[in-house]
Design an enzyme around this catalytic site. Structure first.
Site, short mmCIF file in Angstrom:
data_model
loop_
_atom_site.label_atom_id
_atom_site.label_comp_id
_atom_site.label_asym_id
_atom_site.label_seq_id
_atom_site.Cartn_x
_atom_site.Cartn_y
_atom_site.Cartn_z
N LYS A 37 0.77 -1.32 -0.11
CA LYS A 37 0.14 -0.03 -0.07
C LYS A 37 0.77 1.31 -0.07
O LYS A 37 1.20 1.76 0.99
CB LYS A 37 -1.01 -0.28 1.23
CG LYS A 37 -2.01 1.19 1.12
CD LYS A 37 -3.10 0.74 1.97
CE LYS A 37 -4.07 1.98 1.77
NZ LYS A 37 -5.17 1.78 0.84
N LEU A 211 -19.34 -9.70 7.12
CA LEU A 211 -18.55 -10.67 8.13
C LEU A 211 -18.79 -10.19 9.59
O LEU A 211 -18.94 -8.97 9.90
CB LEU A 211 -17.17 -10.70 7.79
CG LEU A 211 -16.87 -11.22 6.36
CD1 LEU A 211 -15.26 -10.99 6.17
CD2 LEU A 211 -17.27 -12.54 6.34
#
Length: 233
Positions: A37, A211
């Site tokens: 990233k 989730l």
């Protein structure tokens, strides 16, 4: 597998969840992995320096392990657009800087390497360049993470058009259910998914449901159960 650039239809579309899930899935197949990233805003100050939770998640799924600075060389504390955070600190990267910063990690040639962008495809890097320009400079195939919510069809189609207009391959897309109400009607939900499949004209790598709360590593492992690796038939 190779190297892919991961972008999203918007901020918080689920890029890191999907990227972490794909890396976790590759690790389950005994593959070497690397998540990068290059630019991250919204970092927390720690005794080790500025750290970004998304970058830490990618690092946790990288095997063999690499140092944090390799994963995230440009860190900014303000939780604002990266180019604004960079301007505030006076450390503004260019595409040349990012190409240089990723050269050594990419030379490691892991089985699967994912470079995660920031926000969506057209997020600025500086006053003259977009972060997507890194994918263009490196000629990387792109994985698009679609945040499944009302309005995602437009966001996904525009993103896919922009990726292809920049001369890159849309290697696949993955859906991440952001709004549970979007899937409340099973028929309408499937109709939206069918539209995405028909219009994006790229393989669907999976659909990640809502989730349960957990650590980033636990969520990545859970997401892996709903994903398939790019290029896998």
């Amino acid at each position: 597998m190779g190297v892919y650039f991961v972008t999203g239809t918007d901020t918080d579309a689920g890029k890191t969840l999907v990227a972490g899930g794909l890396l976790a899935l590759a690790r389950q197949h005994d593959m070497s992995t690397l998540g990068l990233k290059p630019v991250a805003s919204g970092c927390d100050m720690t005794p080790a320096g500025l750290r970004n939770i998304d970058a830490l998640t990618l690092g946790e799924q990288s095997t063999p392990e690499v140092g944090y600075e390799t994963i995230n060389p440009y860190t900014y504390e303000p939780a604002i657009a990266p180019h604004l955070a960079a301007r505030r600190t006076g450390r503004v990267p260019t595409l040349n800087d990012l190409v240089s910063a990723t050269a050594d990690p990419l030379a490691r040639q892991r089985d699967l390497t994912l470079i995660e962008g920031a926000g969506g495809w057209r997020v600025p890097l500086n006053e003259h360049e977009d972060l997507a320009g890194l994918a263009v400079r490196l000629r990387l195939p792109v994985i698009l993470v679609v945040g499944l919510k009302l309005g995602c069809l437009n966001h996904a189609r525009l993103s896919a058009e922009a990726i292809r207009a920049d001369g890159l391959q849309l290697a696949g897309w993955a859906g991440n259910l952001i709004d549970p109400d979007f899937a409340a009607d099973a028929h309408d939900y499937q109709a939206n998914l069918d539209t995405l499949g028909q219009t994006l004209q790229a393989p669907c790598l999976g659909l990640v449901p809502r989730l349960e709360a957990g650590s980033p590593g636990q969520r990545a492992t859970a997401a892996a159960q709903h994903l398939s690796l790019p290029g896998a038939d």
